[in-house]
Design an enzyme around this catalytic site. Structure first.
Site, PDB file in Angstrom:
ATOM      1  N   ASP A 166      -2.895  -7.669   7.101  1.00  0.00           N
ATOM      2  CA  ASP A 166      -3.896  -7.307   5.851  1.00  0.00           C
ATOM      3  C   ASP A 166      -3.744  -7.925   4.712  1.00  0.00           C
ATOM      4  O   ASP A 166      -3.558  -7.695   3.357  1.00  0.00           O
ATOM      5  CB  ASP A 166      -4.177  -5.625   5.902  1.00  0.00           C
ATOM      6  CG  ASP A 166      -5.146  -5.510   5.118  1.00  0.00           C
ATOM      7  OD1 ASP A 166      -6.227  -6.463   4.635  1.00  0.00           O
ATOM      8  OD2 ASP A 166      -5.656  -4.038   4.644  1.00  0.00           O
ATOM      9  N   LYS A 168      -4.118  -9.857   1.491  1.00  0.00           N
ATOM     10  CA  LYS A 168      -5.815 -10.020   0.663  1.00  0.00           C
ATOM     11  C   LYS A 168      -4.906  -9.528  -0.736  1.00  0.00           C
ATOM     12  O   LYS A 168      -3.810  -9.597  -0.868  1.00  0.00           O
ATOM     13  CB  LYS A 168      -6.541  -9.428   1.162  1.00  0.00           C
ATOM     14  CG  LYS A 168      -6.453  -8.081   1.023  1.00  0.00           C
ATOM     15  CD  LYS A 168      -7.668  -7.278   1.478  1.00  0.00           C
ATOM     16  CE  LYS A 168      -7.219  -5.347   1.568  1.00  0.00           C
ATOM     17  NZ  LYS A 168      -8.951  -4.608   2.000  1.00  0.00           N
ATOM     18  N   ASN A 171      -3.611  -6.499  -1.885  1.00  0.00           N
ATOM     19  CA  ASN A 171      -2.176  -6.071  -1.611  1.00  0.00           C
ATOM     20  C   ASN A 171      -1.479  -7.076  -1.831  1.00  0.00           C
ATOM     21  O   ASN A 171       0.396  -6.720  -1.532  1.00  0.00           O
ATOM     22  CB  ASN A 171      -2.065  -6.388  -0.113  1.00  0.00           C
ATOM     23  CG  ASN A 171      -3.477  -5.143   0.560  1.00  0.00           C
ATOM     24  OD1 ASN A 171      -3.594  -4.374  -0.017  1.00  0.00           O
ATOM     25  ND2 ASN A 171      -4.069  -5.516   1.415  1.00  0.00           N
ATOM     26  N   ASP A 184       1.437  -3.318   1.007  1.00  0.00           N
ATOM     27  CA  ASP A 184       0.420  -2.606   2.102  1.00  0.00           C
ATOM     28  C   ASP A 184       0.613  -2.639   2.846  1.00  0.00           C
ATOM     29  O   ASP A 184      -0.143  -3.018   3.545  1.00  0.00           O
ATOM     30  CB  ASP A 184      -0.889  -2.760   1.147  1.00  0.00           C
ATOM     31  CG  ASP A 184      -1.736  -2.006   2.287  1.00  0.00           C
ATOM     32  OD1 ASP A 184      -1.524  -0.985   3.236  1.00  0.00           O
ATOM     33  OD2 ASP A 184      -3.048  -1.966   1.807  1.00  0.00           O
ATOM     34  N   THR A 202      -9.518  -7.238   7.037  1.00  0.00           N
ATOM     35  CA  THR A 202     -10.290  -7.097   6.142  1.00  0.00           C
ATOM     36  C   THR A 202     -10.853  -8.263   6.541  1.00  0.00           C
ATOM     37  O   THR A 202     -10.236  -9.283   6.933  1.00  0.00           O
ATOM     38  CB  THR A 202      -9.904  -7.724   4.714  1.00  0.00           C
ATOM     39  OG1 THR A 202      -9.006  -6.577   4.961  1.00  0.00           O
ATOM     40  CG2 THR A 202     -10.773  -7.788   3.631  1.00  0.00           C
TER      41      THR A 202
HETATM   42  P1  ATP Z   1      -3.835   1.316   3.143  1.00  0.00           P
HETATM   43  O1  ATP Z   1      -4.447   0.376   3.203  1.00  0.00           O
HETATM   44  O2  ATP Z   1      -2.588   1.534   4.000  1.00  0.00           O
HETATM   45  O3  ATP Z   1      -5.099   2.725   3.264  1.00  0.00           O
HETATM   46  P2  ATP Z   1      -4.333   1.295   0.170  1.00  0.00           P
HETATM   47  O4  ATP Z   1      -5.194  -0.317   0.495  1.00  0.00           O
HETATM   48  O5  ATP Z   1      -5.465   2.083   0.628  1.00  0.00           O
HETATM   49  O6  ATP Z   1      -3.740   1.019   1.692  1.00  0.00           O
HETATM   50  P3  ATP Z   1      -2.180   0.473  -1.225  1.00  0.00           P
HETATM   51  O7  ATP Z   1      -3.075  -1.450  -0.652  1.00  0.00           O
HETATM   52  O8  ATP Z   1      -0.575   0.491  -0.571  1.00  0.00           O
HETATM   53  O9  ATP Z   1      -2.957   0.734  -0.307  1.00  0.00           O
HETATM   54  O10 ATP Z   1      -2.449   0.660  -3.013  1.00  0.00           O
HETATM   55  C1  ATP Z   1      -3.662   0.244  -3.382  1.00  0.00           C
HETATM   56  C2  ATP Z   1      -3.347  -0.331  -4.734  1.00  0.00           C
HETATM   57  O11 ATP Z   1      -2.769   0.274  -5.402  1.00  0.00           O
HETATM   58  C3  ATP Z   1      -2.457  -1.553  -4.801  1.00  0.00           C
HETATM   59  O12 ATP Z   1      -3.779  -2.229  -5.023  1.00  0.00           O
HETATM   60  C4  ATP Z   1      -2.516  -2.124  -6.077  1.00  0.00           C
HETATM   61  O13 ATP Z   1      -2.921  -1.847  -6.620  1.00  0.00           O
HETATM   62  C5  ATP Z   1      -1.418  -0.539  -6.443  1.00  0.00           C
HETATM   63  N1  ATP Z   1      -0.331   0.182  -5.407  1.00  0.00           N
HETATM   64  C6  ATP Z   1      -0.518   0.065  -4.806  1.00  0.00           C
HETATM   65  N2  ATP Z   1       1.325  -0.263  -4.516  1.00  0.00           N
HETATM   66  C7  ATP Z   1       1.914   0.003  -6.427  1.00  0.00           C
HETATM   67  C8  ATP Z   1       2.920  -0.385  -6.809  1.00  0.00           C
HETATM   68  N3  ATP Z   1       4.098  -0.530  -5.268  1.00  0.00           N
HETATM   69  N4  ATP Z   1       3.253  -0.521  -8.055  1.00  0.00           N
HETATM   70  C9  ATP Z   1       2.163  -0.339  -8.636  1.00  0.00           C
HETATM   71  N5  ATP Z   1       0.599  -0.266  -7.886  1.00  0.00           N
HETATM   72  C10 ATP Z   1       0.851  -0.627  -6.611  1.00  0.00           C
HETATM   73 MG    MG Z   2      -4.973  -2.020   0.594  1.00  0.00          MG
END
Ligand code: ATP
Ligand code: MG
Length: 250
Positions: A166, A168, A171, A184, A202
């Site tokens: 993923d 992009k 992430n 992510d 995506t």
């Molecule tokens: P999944 O696809 O597993 O459901 P997701 O897209 O829901 O994952 P993440 O991409 O891990 O979740 O996190 C979402 C958002 O949160 C990121 O785009 C980022 O802005 C913020 N974020 C995630 N991890 C961190 C981190 N370690 N530190 C700061 N911000 C973070």
């Molecule tokens: Mg994500």
């Protein structure tokens, strides 16, 4: 209808950091919206002055998504359960230790949620960084730095037979020094001797071999890198459109 048990899967005996509890953390600011809950800044009250990021997964949302996917699935035996994929996210990310990859320090759970303890990245993600350019794209020098960081992260993953699946801008997170960290691992998979067929990721970043179901491996991630370079330089992905089928066709 449930062939999984969250508490069995994430119970204390499978959790090397089971002594960790939500009450050990002071919760700070909102960092981002995740698919199954929010990502928030937090600090362990006992042994660190440094913040971490807690990625929250609502058990209720995980279960209802699992049930929805089972009922909609044309091929229920072929799908990867949400729980299996979440276990992969934790196991794979916890095993990676690289300056351009967000560390996962462990996980814990309570009655309602599962929490991933992640290295905190104080900067914006690259999608937001791009928005700061008013959709015009970023300077070449800046893009070159980001792309070299992501390349290092991917090289490290691929050497360990890990495919992120993923890649992009959302992430890719910026740390305090302006380095990019790959985040992510929600779709990550460990590659074996066989090609992958699962349609995930995506759509704008999917390589043709993912979309046409001919089987893919880590090479598909080089395609995603190409999309990323284009997007960072110009402000939008090369293949866009209204809905999946238009993008797929292009
Ligand atoms: P999944 O696809 O597993 O459901 P997701 O897209 O829901 O994952 P993440 O991409 O891990 O979740 O996190 C979402 C958002 O949160 C990121 O785009 C980022 O802005 C913020 N974020 C995630 N991890 C961190 C981190 N370690 N530190 C700061 N911000 C973070
Ligand atoms: Mg994500």
């Amino acid at each position: 209808t449930q062939d999984f048990n969250i508490d069995e899967a994430f119970g204390s005996d499978s959790n090397s950091m089971s002594s960790l509890r939500l009450r050990d953390y002071e919760i700070g600011s909102f960092l981002g919206e995740g698919g199954f809950g929010q990502v928030v800044a937090a600090r362990n009250k006992h042994h660190s002055k440094y913040p971490v990021a807690l990625k929250v997964f609502s058990k209720e949302m995980l279960i209802s998504q699992e049930e929805k996917e089972i009922s909609e699935s044309k091929n229920p035996d072929m799908r990867t359960s949400i729980m299996v994929q979440l276990k992969r996210e934790i196991d794979i990310q916890s095993g990676l230790d690289h300056p351009n990859i967000v560390r996962c320090f462990g996980h814990f759970h309570n009655v309602t949620n599962i929490f991933l303890i992640l290295e905190y990245c104080p900067g914006v993600n690259l999608r937001l960084r791009l928005l700061q350019s008013f959709g015009k794209g970023l300077p070449e020098k800046e893009v070159a730095k980001y792309v070299s960081d992501v390349s290092r992260a991917l090289l490290y993953c691929h050497e360990r037979n890990v495919m992120h699946r993923d890649i992009k801008t959302e992430n890719l997170l910026l740390d305090a020094k302006g380095n990019v960290k790959l985040a992510d691992f929600g779709f990550a998979v460990e590659l074996g001797d066989y090609l992958q067929y699962t349609l995930c990721g995506t759509i704008e970043y999917m390589a043709p071999e993912i979309i046409d179901r001919s089987g893919y491996a880590e090479g598909a991630e080089l395609w995603a890198m190409g999309i990323l370079v284009f997007e960072l330089l110009t402000g939008s992905e090369p293949f866009t459109g209204d809905g999946l089928s238009e993008i797929r066709k292009k």
